[in-house]
Design a protein around this motif. Structure first.
Motif, mmCIF file in Angstrom:
data_model
loop_
_atom_site.group_PDB
_atom_site.id
_atom_site.type_symbol
_atom_site.label_atom_id
_atom_site.label_comp_id
_atom_site.label_asym_id
_atom_site.label_seq_id
_atom_site.Cartn_x
_atom_site.Cartn_y
_atom_site.Cartn_z
ATOM 1 N N LEU A 69 0.827 -1.297 -0.031
ATOM 2 C CA LEU A 69 -0.098 -0.084 0.000
ATOM 3 C C LEU A 69 0.872 1.347 -0.253
ATOM 4 C CD1 LEU A 69 -2.877 0.610 -0.234
ATOM 5 C CD2 LEU A 69 -3.132 0.549 2.175
ATOM 6 N N ASP A 70 2.004 1.118 0.644
ATOM 7 C CA ASP A 70 2.932 2.315 0.673
ATOM 8 C C ASP A 70 3.353 2.747 -0.756
ATOM 9 O OD1 ASP A 70 2.761 2.146 3.270
ATOM 10 O OD2 ASP A 70 4.937 1.135 3.357
ATOM 11 N N ALA A 71 3.154 2.001 -1.731
ATOM 12 C CA ALA A 71 3.644 2.326 -2.955
ATOM 13 C C ALA A 71 2.464 3.216 -3.652
ATOM 14 C CB ALA A 71 3.898 0.964 -3.811
ATOM 15 N N LEU A 72 1.266 3.235 -3.365
ATOM 16 C CA LEU A 72 0.413 3.899 -3.967
ATOM 17 C C LEU A 72 0.764 5.380 -4.275
ATOM 18 C CD1 LEU A 72 -2.510 3.625 -5.408
ATOM 19 C CD2 LEU A 72 -3.305 3.959 -2.922
ATOM 20 N N GLY A 73 1.136 5.958 -2.965
ATOM 21 C CA GLY A 73 1.322 7.391 -3.042
ATOM 22 C C GLY A 73 2.007 8.140 -4.318
ATOM 23 N N LEU A 74 3.005 7.439 -4.592
ATOM 24 C CA LEU A 74 4.024 7.964 -5.587
ATOM 25 C C LEU A 74 3.148 8.078 -6.967
ATOM 26 C CD1 LEU A 74 7.401 8.279 -5.955
ATOM 27 C CD2 LEU A 74 7.107 6.204 -7.277
ATOM 28 N N ILE A 75 2.223 7.077 -7.052
ATOM 29 C CA ILE A 75 1.681 7.075 -8.641
ATOM 30 C C ILE A 75 0.403 7.895 -8.916
ATOM 31 C CG2 ILE A 75 3.195 5.224 -9.414
ATOM 32 C CD1 ILE A 75 0.634 3.468 -8.782
ATOM 33 N N CYS A 82 -12.170 7.109 0.197
ATOM 34 C CA CYS A 82 -12.775 5.977 -0.500
ATOM 35 C C CYS A 82 -11.745 4.879 -0.731
ATOM 36 C CB CYS A 82 -13.760 6.419 -1.524
ATOM 37 S SG CYS A 82 -13.313 7.112 -2.784
ATOM 38 N N ALA A 83 -10.838 5.354 -1.339
ATOM 39 C CA ALA A 83 -9.412 4.403 -1.998
ATOM 40 C C ALA A 83 -9.028 3.618 -0.686
ATOM 41 C CB ALA A 83 -8.820 5.286 -2.470
ATOM 42 N N VAL A 84 -8.912 4.368 0.353
ATOM 43 C CA VAL A 84 -8.388 3.992 1.640
ATOM 44 C C VAL A 84 -9.242 2.704 1.923
ATOM 45 C CG1 VAL A 84 -7.617 4.127 4.069
ATOM 46 C CG2 VAL A 84 -7.081 5.967 2.159
ATOM 47 N N ARG A 85 -10.531 3.143 2.066
ATOM 48 C CA ARG A 85 -11.317 1.905 2.726
ATOM 49 C C ARG A 85 -11.548 0.667 1.701
ATOM 50 N NH1 ARG A 85 -15.510 6.085 3.715
ATOM 51 N NH2 ARG A 85 -16.991 4.757 2.777
ATOM 52 N N LEU A 86 -11.531 0.934 0.291
ATOM 53 C CA LEU A 86 -11.619 -0.137 -0.496
ATOM 54 C C LEU A 86 -10.313 -1.141 -0.400
ATOM 55 C CD1 LEU A 86 -13.235 1.549 -3.842
ATOM 56 C CD2 LEU A 86 -14.341 -0.251 -2.272
ATOM 57 N N ALA A 87 -9.187 -0.187 -0.356
ATOM 58 C CA ALA A 87 -7.848 -1.146 -0.068
ATOM 59 C C ALA A 87 -7.864 -1.964 1.226
ATOM 60 C CB ALA A 87 -6.944 -0.129 -0.315
ATOM 61 N N GLU A 88 -8.381 -1.502 2.029
ATOM 62 C CA GLU A 88 -8.614 -2.180 3.411
ATOM 63 C C GLU A 88 -9.047 -3.302 3.424
ATOM 64 O OE1 GLU A 88 -10.037 0.703 6.471
ATOM 65 O OE2 GLU A 88 -7.954 1.387 6.818
ATOM 66 N N ALA A 126 3.432 -12.929 -8.069
ATOM 67 C CA ALA A 126 2.990 -11.534 -8.533
ATOM 68 C C ALA A 126 3.644 -10.728 -7.716
ATOM 69 C CB ALA A 126 1.708 -11.363 -8.987
ATOM 70 N N ARG A 127 3.236 -10.658 -6.413
ATOM 71 C CA ARG A 127 3.963 -9.551 -5.396
ATOM 72 C C ARG A 127 5.456 -9.539 -5.213
ATOM 73 N NH1 ARG A 127 0.799 -9.239 -0.160
ATOM 74 N NH2 ARG A 127 0.030 -11.344 -0.744
ATOM 75 N N GLU A 128 6.097 -10.700 -5.169
ATOM 76 C CA GLU A 128 7.183 -10.733 -4.895
ATOM 77 C C GLU A 128 8.210 -10.397 -6.394
ATOM 78 O OE1 GLU A 128 9.184 -11.293 -2.388
ATOM 79 O OE2 GLU A 128 7.338 -11.545 -1.251
ATOM 80 N N LEU A 129 7.379 -10.522 -7.461
ATOM 81 C CA LEU A 129 8.103 -10.278 -8.608
ATOM 82 C C LEU A 129 7.878 -8.559 -8.815
ATOM 83 C CD1 LEU A 129 9.142 -10.457 -11.670
ATOM 84 C CD2 LEU A 129 6.748 -10.652 -12.236
ATOM 85 N N ILE A 130 6.788 -8.050 -8.281
ATOM 86 C CA ILE A 130 6.647 -6.702 -8.330
ATOM 87 C C ILE A 130 7.555 -6.034 -7.514
ATOM 88 C CG2 ILE A 130 5.023 -4.815 -7.794
ATOM 89 C CD1 ILE A 130 2.799 -6.880 -8.102
ATOM 90 N N ARG A 131 7.965 -6.517 -6.274
ATOM 91 C CA ARG A 131 8.800 -5.865 -5.385
ATOM 92 C C ARG A 131 10.183 -5.977 -5.968
ATOM 93 N NH1 ARG A 131 5.975 -8.897 -0.916
ATOM 94 N NH2 ARG A 131 4.505 -7.506 -0.287
ATOM 95 N N ALA A 133 11.106 -5.938 -9.116
ATOM 96 C CA ALA A 133 10.963 -4.861 -10.234
ATOM 97 C C ALA A 133 11.147 -3.564 -9.716
ATOM 98 C CB ALA A 133 9.775 -5.337 -11.182
ATOM 99 N N GLY A 134 11.033 -3.203 -8.526
ATOM 100 C CA GLY A 134 11.044 -1.674 -8.166
ATOM 101 C C GLY A 134 9.651 -1.122 -7.832
ATOM 102 N N GLY A 135 8.755 -2.100 -7.840
ATOM 103 C CA GLY A 135 7.617 -1.625 -7.068
ATOM 104 C C GLY A 135 6.268 -1.515 -8.163
ATOM 105 N N TYR A 136 6.424 -1.174 -9.351
ATOM 106 C CA TYR A 136 5.495 -0.814 -10.165
ATOM 107 C C TYR A 136 5.453 -1.601 -11.512
ATOM 108 C CZ TYR A 136 5.476 3.011 -6.690
ATOM 109 O OH TYR A 136 5.458 3.622 -5.618
ATOM 110 N N VAL A 137 4.578 -2.461 -11.841
ATOM 111 C CA VAL A 137 4.500 -3.273 -12.962
ATOM 112 C C VAL A 137 3.071 -2.996 -13.610
ATOM 113 C CG1 VAL A 137 4.393 -5.622 -13.779
ATOM 114 C CG2 VAL A 137 6.133 -5.120 -11.927
ATOM 115 N N ALA A 138 3.352 -2.580 -14.673
ATOM 116 C CA ALA A 138 2.197 -2.435 -15.791
ATOM 117 C C ALA A 138 1.933 -3.821 -16.527
ATOM 118 C CB ALA A 138 2.561 -1.364 -16.947
ATOM 119 N N ALA A 139 0.528 -4.171 -16.068
ATOM 120 C CA ALA A 139 0.416 -5.498 -16.672
ATOM 121 C C ALA A 139 -0.973 -5.726 -17.340
ATOM 122 C CB ALA A 139 0.957 -6.695 -15.580
#
Ligand code: AMP
Ligand code: MG
Length: 345
Positions: A69-75, A82-88, A126-131, A133-139
């Motif tokens: 979730l920490d990664a969201l702020g950068l992009i 509402c996004a916080v609640r959906l993410a939770e 998928a999540r290990e791969l994303i980490r 790769a630097g945190g942001y994978v377009a797919a």
């Protein structure tokens, strides 16, 4: 192609895949929805490569996959409550949120839009791969444009062999349909694509959620909300028609049509539920699983559509499925594949 179970993640392979992505290459990987064709989301060259590999128009935006979730702020420009609640509630999971993008996200990734689609998959590989790769994978889905989304690695290989540096085979995708997309940038949260997470589930968190009016009927002539929605989705090689009515009426109608078509030497197929081969007199009969099991239908639909293409079936009839739960997403994909052709019997 490298086989890797979610329960036995191989750090060496993940590091190698992460290196490929960081260097601008492409890696196809499993998620709980369908297989994704990954590239570094913050590298415009990678996004261009994704479009080229898929043969996809470059104004059809990509979903950015994050692992934390920490990664969201950068992009994104801001994170609405509402996004916080959906993410939770739903992350990690098969939910994609549309938010206003930050300057860090290249327009190549968003198809020129100022908004960005973000999802956090539950699949551990998928999540290990994303980490890595630097945190942001377009797919986007790892199919060639115009083919059904791949629910197994062999379908990725069929479509993309030679066009990606690595395919990670994590077995069959447990959901089998693409993520639910909810737009949080308009006045009211709006479902742009139905998926495993239903509008009712979203409403448990957000009280009121709209559904795009074009999801379950022909949208030609209306301006599409999501750019990708303007492109004709996958359509099978054969002519597909959905038949809706009581089971007896549907069976009788389909069997009568198949009889006529056989006399014209056409190869016919049926997509049904339950035991289909005793019931239908088509050349190829395929069942999505027990009647009423919408989750099974979601898992099986794309595989079955690919098989009909492989077997060169010329005319296909599909039973209409119940739209409860994930059934709504199943019918949305089936309607698109059928060009919204439905016979009421
Ligand atoms: P796929 O990756 O193949 O599941 O397709 C991604 C889909 O997400 C696209 O076809 C769009 O319909 C949708 N999408 C991605 N980004 C946006 C966005 N910024 N606004 C609206 N829809 C989007
Ligand atoms: Mg796709």
């Amino acid at each position: 192609m490298i086989r890797m179970e979610e329960a036995h993640i191989d750090g060496t392979v993940i590091r190698e895949a992460g290196r490929i992505l960081r260097e601008g290459g492409l890696v196809a990987f499993p998620t709980e929805t369908v297989y994704g064709l990954g590239g570094d989301a913050l590298n415009p060259q990678s996004s261009r490569k994704i479009y080229a590999a898929k043969g996809r128009p470059s104004d059809n935006p990509l979903i950015i996959h994050i692992a934390d979730l920490d990664a969201l702020g950068l992009i994104v420009r801001e994170i609405p409550e509402c996004a916080v609640r959906l993410a939770e509630r739903f992350w990690p999971g098969p939910l994609t949120m549309i938010l206003h993008k930050s300057e860090r996200v290249p327009y190549e990734t968003t198809g020129g839009l100022d908004t960005v689609a973000v999802r956090m998959p539950v699949n551990r590989t998928a999540r290990e791969l994303i980490r890595a790769a630097g945190g942001y994978v377009a797919a986007p889905s790892a199919n060639r444009s115009g083919r059904p989304s791949p629910t197994a690695a062999r379908y990725v290989a069929e479509d993309l062999a030679g066009r990606v540096e690595m395919i990670i085979d994590g077995g069959d995708a447990p959901i089998g349909l693409e993520s639910t997309i909810v737009d949080l940038t308009s006045d009211r949260p709006t479902v742009l694509r139905p998926g495993y997470i239903t509008r009712q589930q979203l409403e448990e968190v957000l009280s009121q959620v709209e559904e795009d009016s074009t999801l379950m009927r022909d949208d030609s002539g209306q301006a599409p909300k999501a750019p990708g929605m303007k492109y004709r989705h996958y359509a099978p090689k054969g002519d597909l028609t959905i038949v809706r009515g009581t089971q007896e009426a549907v069976t009788a109608y389909i069997n009568a049509r198949c009889q006529e078509l056989k006399e014209k030497n056409k190869k016919t197929g049926v997509i049904g539920s339950g035991a289909v081969s005793g019931k239908y007199h088509a050349d190829v009969c395929k069942s999505v699983g027990e009647r009423g099991d919408e989750e099974a239908a979601a898992r099986e639909l794309y595989r079955i559509l690919r098989e009909f293409d492989d077997e060169c079936v010329e005319v296909i009839y599909a039973e209409a499925f119940a739209e409860s739960g994930v059934g709504r997403a199943v019918m949305n994909r089936l309607l698109k594949a059928a060009g919204y052709r439905v016979e009421e019997v």
